[in-house]
Write an enzyme that holds these catalytic residues in place. Structure first.
Site, PDB file in Angstrom:
ATOM      1  N   CYS A   1       2.013   2.981  12.927  1.00  0.00           N
ATOM      2  CA  CYS A   1       3.276   2.519  13.128  1.00  0.00           C
ATOM      3  C   CYS A   1       4.014   2.903  14.421  1.00  0.00           C
ATOM      4  O   CYS A   1       4.669   2.254  15.214  1.00  0.00           O
ATOM      5  CB  CYS A   1       4.286   2.809  11.854  1.00  0.00           C
TER       6      CYS A   1
ATOM      7  N   THR B   1       7.206  -7.543   4.100  1.00  0.00           N
ATOM      8  CA  THR B   1       7.111  -6.737   2.661  1.00  0.00           C
ATOM      9  C   THR B   1       8.224  -5.953   2.419  1.00  0.00           C
ATOM     10  O   THR B   1       8.975  -5.898   1.313  1.00  0.00           O
ATOM     11  CB  THR B   1       5.677  -5.918   2.427  1.00  0.00           C
ATOM     12  N   GLY B   2       8.937  -5.074   3.309  1.00  0.00           N
ATOM     13  CA  GLY B   2       9.950  -4.264   3.203  1.00  0.00           C
ATOM     14  C   GLY B   2      11.221  -5.151   2.659  1.00  0.00           C
ATOM     15  O   GLY B   2      12.038  -4.715   1.782  1.00  0.00           O
TER      16      GLY B   2
ATOM     17  N   LYS C   1       1.066   3.138  -5.764  1.00  0.00           N
ATOM     18  CA  LYS C   1      -0.077   2.131  -5.713  1.00  0.00           C
ATOM     19  C   LYS C   1      -0.713   2.405  -4.246  1.00  0.00           C
ATOM     20  O   LYS C   1       0.197   1.998  -3.276  1.00  0.00           O
ATOM     21  CB  LYS C   1       0.541   0.838  -5.940  1.00  0.00           C
TER      22      LYS C   1
ATOM     23  N   GLY D   1       4.967   0.313   5.032  1.00  0.00           N
ATOM     24  CA  GLY D   1       4.244  -1.047   5.190  1.00  0.00           C
ATOM     25  C   GLY D   1       4.870  -1.780   6.149  1.00  0.00           C
ATOM     26  O   GLY D   1       5.721  -1.602   6.894  1.00  0.00           O
ATOM     27  N   SER D   2       4.711  -3.173   6.027  1.00  0.00           N
ATOM     28  CA  SER D   2       5.140  -4.294   7.182  1.00  0.00           C
ATOM     29  C   SER D   2       6.700  -4.543   6.639  1.00  0.00           C
ATOM     30  O   SER D   2       6.929  -4.391   5.714  1.00  0.00           O
ATOM     31  CB  SER D   2       4.457  -5.448   7.142  1.00  0.00           C
TER      32      SER D   2
ATOM     33  N   GLU E   1       9.646   2.409   5.117  1.00  0.00           N
ATOM     34  CA  GLU E   1       9.142   2.941   6.359  1.00  0.00           C
ATOM     35  C   GLU E   1       8.279   1.790   6.860  1.00  0.00           C
ATOM     36  O   GLU E   1       7.319   1.158   6.330  1.00  0.00           O
ATOM     37  CB  GLU E   1       8.145   4.135   6.457  1.00  0.00           C
TER      38      GLU E   1
ATOM     39  N   GLU F   1       4.466  -6.811  16.925  1.00  0.00           N
ATOM     40  CA  GLU F   1       3.667  -5.577  16.867  1.00  0.00           C
ATOM     41  C   GLU F   1       2.070  -6.050  16.545  1.00  0.00           C
ATOM     42  O   GLU F   1       1.683  -6.528  15.644  1.00  0.00           O
ATOM     43  CB  GLU F   1       4.144  -4.948  15.356  1.00  0.00           C
TER      44      GLU F   1
HETATM   45  P1  NAD Z   1       1.749  -4.482   3.843  1.00  0.00           P
HETATM   46  O1  NAD Z   1       3.299  -4.640   3.827  1.00  0.00           O
HETATM   47  O2  NAD Z   1       1.040  -5.647   4.005  1.00  0.00           O
HETATM   48  O3  NAD Z   1       1.154  -3.938   2.544  1.00  0.00           O
HETATM   49  C1  NAD Z   1       1.821  -2.320   2.210  1.00  0.00           C
HETATM   50  C2  NAD Z   1       1.804  -2.082   0.658  1.00  0.00           C
HETATM   51  O4  NAD Z   1       2.588  -3.089  -0.014  1.00  0.00           O
HETATM   52  C3  NAD Z   1       0.272  -2.409   0.228  1.00  0.00           C
HETATM   53  O5  NAD Z   1       0.108  -1.500  -0.935  1.00  0.00           O
HETATM   54  C4  NAD Z   1       0.379  -3.786  -0.367  1.00  0.00           C
HETATM   55  O6  NAD Z   1      -0.300  -3.987  -1.416  1.00  0.00           O
HETATM   56  C5  NAD Z   1       1.825  -3.747  -0.979  1.00  0.00           C
HETATM   57  N1  NAD Z   1       2.295  -5.060  -1.151  1.00  0.00           N
HETATM   58  C6  NAD Z   1       2.409  -6.251  -0.422  1.00  0.00           C
HETATM   59  N2  NAD Z   1       3.020  -7.400  -0.778  1.00  0.00           N
HETATM   60  C7  NAD Z   1       3.840  -6.552  -1.668  1.00  0.00           C
HETATM   61  C8  NAD Z   1       5.126  -7.223  -2.356  1.00  0.00           C
HETATM   62  N3  NAD Z   1       5.463  -8.433  -2.304  1.00  0.00           N
HETATM   63  N4  NAD Z   1       6.017  -6.418  -3.082  1.00  0.00           N
HETATM   64  C9  NAD Z   1       5.749  -4.977  -3.161  1.00  0.00           C
HETATM   65  N5  NAD Z   1       4.281  -4.352  -2.462  1.00  0.00           N
HETATM   66  C10 NAD Z   1       3.766  -5.292  -1.823  1.00  0.00           C
HETATM   67  O7  NAD Z   1       1.460  -3.612   5.261  1.00  0.00           O
HETATM   68  P2  NAD Z   1       0.071  -3.318   5.595  1.00  0.00           P
HETATM   69  O8  NAD Z   1      -0.557  -4.497   6.357  1.00  0.00           O
HETATM   70  O9  NAD Z   1      -0.773  -2.419   4.516  1.00  0.00           O
HETATM   71  O10 NAD Z   1       0.375  -2.023   6.674  1.00  0.00           O
HETATM   72  C11 NAD Z   1       0.726  -2.353   7.911  1.00  0.00           C
HETATM   73  C12 NAD Z   1       2.076  -2.320   8.267  1.00  0.00           C
HETATM   74  O11 NAD Z   1       2.679  -1.153   8.008  1.00  0.00           O
HETATM   75  C13 NAD Z   1       2.690  -2.365   9.802  1.00  0.00           C
HETATM   76  O12 NAD Z   1       3.662  -3.080   9.956  1.00  0.00           O
HETATM   77  C14 NAD Z   1       2.945  -1.029  10.229  1.00  0.00           C
HETATM   78  O13 NAD Z   1       3.746  -0.957  11.263  1.00  0.00           O
HETATM   79  C15 NAD Z   1       3.712  -0.523   8.882  1.00  0.00           C
HETATM   80  N6  NAD Z   1       3.597   0.978   8.644  1.00  0.00           N
HETATM   81  C16 NAD Z   1       4.638   1.711   9.010  1.00  0.00           C
HETATM   82  C17 NAD Z   1       4.639   3.071   8.733  1.00  0.00           C
HETATM   83  C18 NAD Z   1       6.170   3.922   8.923  1.00  0.00           C
HETATM   84  O14 NAD Z   1       5.939   4.982   8.554  1.00  0.00           O
HETATM   85  N7  NAD Z   1       7.039   3.268   9.464  1.00  0.00           N
HETATM   86  C19 NAD Z   1       3.356   3.607   8.859  1.00  0.00           C
HETATM   87  C20 NAD Z   1       2.288   2.894   8.591  1.00  0.00           C
HETATM   88  C21 NAD Z   1       2.317   1.533   8.543  1.00  0.00           C
END
Ligand code: NAD
Length: 474
Positions: free
Chosen positions: A276, A224-225, A169, A220-221, A242, A374
């Site tokens: 990130c 959410t993780g 997704k 992602g964040s 990640e 961040e």
């Molecule tokens: P996000 O967590 O908002 O969204 C990431 C993904 O998760 C999207 O596809 C979103 O639709 C989905 N999502 C949202 N809520 C969810 C839930 N409850 N359950 C499952 N999936 C859900 O993150 P973002 O705003 O898209 O990205 C920015 C963040 O990602 C920053 O904190 C950044 O540091 C981090 N990031 C980390 C890395 C890494 O490799 N460590 C790389 C890139 C970005």
């Protein structure tokens, strides 16, 4: 001009009645309509992935490697179209978008060369024990908006190489280039092995909670993780997370001010700071603080913020309104607290496009929000330090532990400091370099597990130990 995009389910390009709009962050115009999937489409994709797993998991690693390499080739051949599309949905300047597309193709090809051989645990008179690696099954991949194509492909490649199938997704903000890749690889990958479905954030928990998905790989964040970890706990799905970072760069007094200024600038402002592993806190020794901060501010003067599709743009817009509002809030907080700005800080919230000027802050306190959180935007705090002990403690004073950097002519000292940093990656005299052969993962709340390298590949497998008793009385 807006175009309709389709999803890839069971080898077919499919549409849904419900669609979502995708905007260009440079001008807020709708540039694409994509399917808005729910439980029904997810079930179909998971069923296709489950069916395909039966045969895909039985193929040889050489066959799987060839498919991944063919996918990589298709991305490279269509790089021109893909990087333009990526700029239009993500905002990054063309050169950086080109870097992401070729980077994704190159990373897939490199990862495809990894191997999964059996390991002998014991070969004695009594027994032969060996560990083989079996694929975990159907993987759910969830991807953010900052490097949409790279993140998608860095999940698909090891999943496929291990023998898993995947339902991926993209972020609802940036699905277009990934869906175009889906079209390009439709006839390269056997039906059901790769399924790409789009939907709102609400599709994420349906993936995490799906009873027929065996593993979640998520970027992602951190917030959410944590939800994913909770959702995956119900049936003990395997997870790789990640997450966010608040990476510190430490500049020692022997660093060459003119040489490092430009590199430090781009370590923070590439992709408008939405990386990130971008430098998000820069600690400069007090002996060179004034000179280096002036040199970094001078670099900023020569960089244009604007539409990434225009020649000469160095920093594009923020990718989406929510993140734009968050970055503006951090800048406002700094103003409200009277912190000093070396440059930038004046955002025009009424303008079209999510533009934030390059903003550099002059020695804000350690507890300032711009230092402690961040920022994920083109706003960089520069801070002064006196001793190594002090700066190591300040760098480590974070719930995050993703990456960091040390800048010095004395590389032994750089390594000695690196070994005291609580992060998964530390660079000495460079930044942002990730190797497809080295594990990349966060310590503390920056992640769980790793991507890339053998360790990343093994996360898509279970170990299975088979022991043969040689002198058994049967
Ligand atoms: P996000 O967590 O908002 O969204 C990431 C993904 O998760 C999207 O596809 C979103 O639709 C989905 N999502 C949202 N809520 C969810 C839930 N409850 N359950 C499952 N999936 C859900 O993150 P973002 O705003 O898209 O990205 C920015 C963040 O990602 C920053 O904190 C950044 O540091 C981090 N990031 C980390 C890395 C890494 O490799 N460590 C790389 C890139 C970005």
């Amino acid at each position: 001009m807006s175009k309709n995009y389709q999803n890839l389910i069971d080898g077919e390009l499919v549409s849904t009645d419900a669609t979502m709009e995708v905007l260009n962050p440079a001008n807020e115009e709708v540039i694409g309509l994509v399917p808005s999937c729910g439980k029904e489409e997810l079930d179909r994709a998971v069923a296709a992935a489950r069916k395909a797993f039966k045969s895909w998991s039985k193929t040889s690693i050489e066959e799987r490697r060839a498919v991944i390499q063919a996918m990589s080739g298709a991305i490279k051949e269509n790089a021109d179209e893909l990087f333009r599309l990526l700029t239009s949905e993500q905002g990054k300047p063309h050169e950086q978008a080109k870097g992401e597309i070729f980077g994704a193709a190159g990373m897939m090809a490199a990862q495809s060369t990894l191997t999964l051989e059996d390991e002998i645990n014991e070969d004695s008179d009594q027994r032969l024990s060996r560990t083989r690696r079996v694929p975990v099954g159907v993987v759910g991949g969830i991807v953010p908006w900052n490097f949409p194509v790279m993140m998608a492909m860095q999940k698909i490649a090891p999943a496929l190489l291990s023998g898993c199938t995947i339902v991926l997704k993209p972020s609802p903000f940036t699905p277009l280039a990934t869906l175009r890749v889906a079209e390009l690889v439709k006839d390269i990958v056997p039906a059901g092995v790769v399924n790409i479905i789009t939907g709102e954030d609400s599709l994420g928990p349906l993936i995490t909670g799906h009873e027929d998905i065996d593993k979640i790989t998520f970027t992602g964040s951190t917030a959410t993780g944590k939800k994913i970890m909770e959702g995956a706990s119900k049936d003990l799905k395997r997870i790789t997370l990640e997450l966010g970072g608040n990476d510190a760069s430490i500049v020692l007094p022997d660093a060459d001010v003119e040489k490092v200024a430009e590199q430090l600038f781009w370590s923070s402002f590439s992709n408008a700071g939405q990386i990130c592993v971008a430098a998000k806190r820069i600690y400069i020794h007090e002996d060179i603080y004034d000179d280096l901060s002036a040199a970094i501010a001078k670099v900023a003067e020569g960089v244009t913020v604007g539409d990434g599709s225009q020649q000469g743009t160095g920093v594009g817009p923020i990718q989406n309104k929510k993140q734009f509002d968050r970055v503006c809030e951090l800048i406002q907080d700094a103003k409200d607290n009277g912190y000093k700005f070396l440059t930038g800080g004046d955002v025009d919230p009424s303008g079209t496009g999510y533009y934030v000027p390059i903003t550099i802050m002059d020695n804000p306190p350690e507890d300032a929000r711009i230092v402690a959180e961040e920022q994920f935007g083109p706003v960089m705090p520069l801070m002064k330090f006196s001793t190594e002990e002090e700066v190591i403690a300040r760098a480590n004073n974070s719930e995050y532990g993703l990456a960091g950097a040390v800048w010095t002519k004395d590389t032994d000292k750089g390594v000695a400091i690196a070994e005291q940093l609580e992060t998964g990656t530390v660079w000495i005299n460079e930044f942002l370099h990730l190797s497809p052969f080295a594990p990349f993962g966060g310590h503390k709340q920056s992640g769980f597990g790793a991507e890339y390298g053998k360790e990343g590949l093994l996360e898509f497998t279970y170990p299975q130990v088979i022991t043969v008793k040689k002198d058994a009385l049967v």
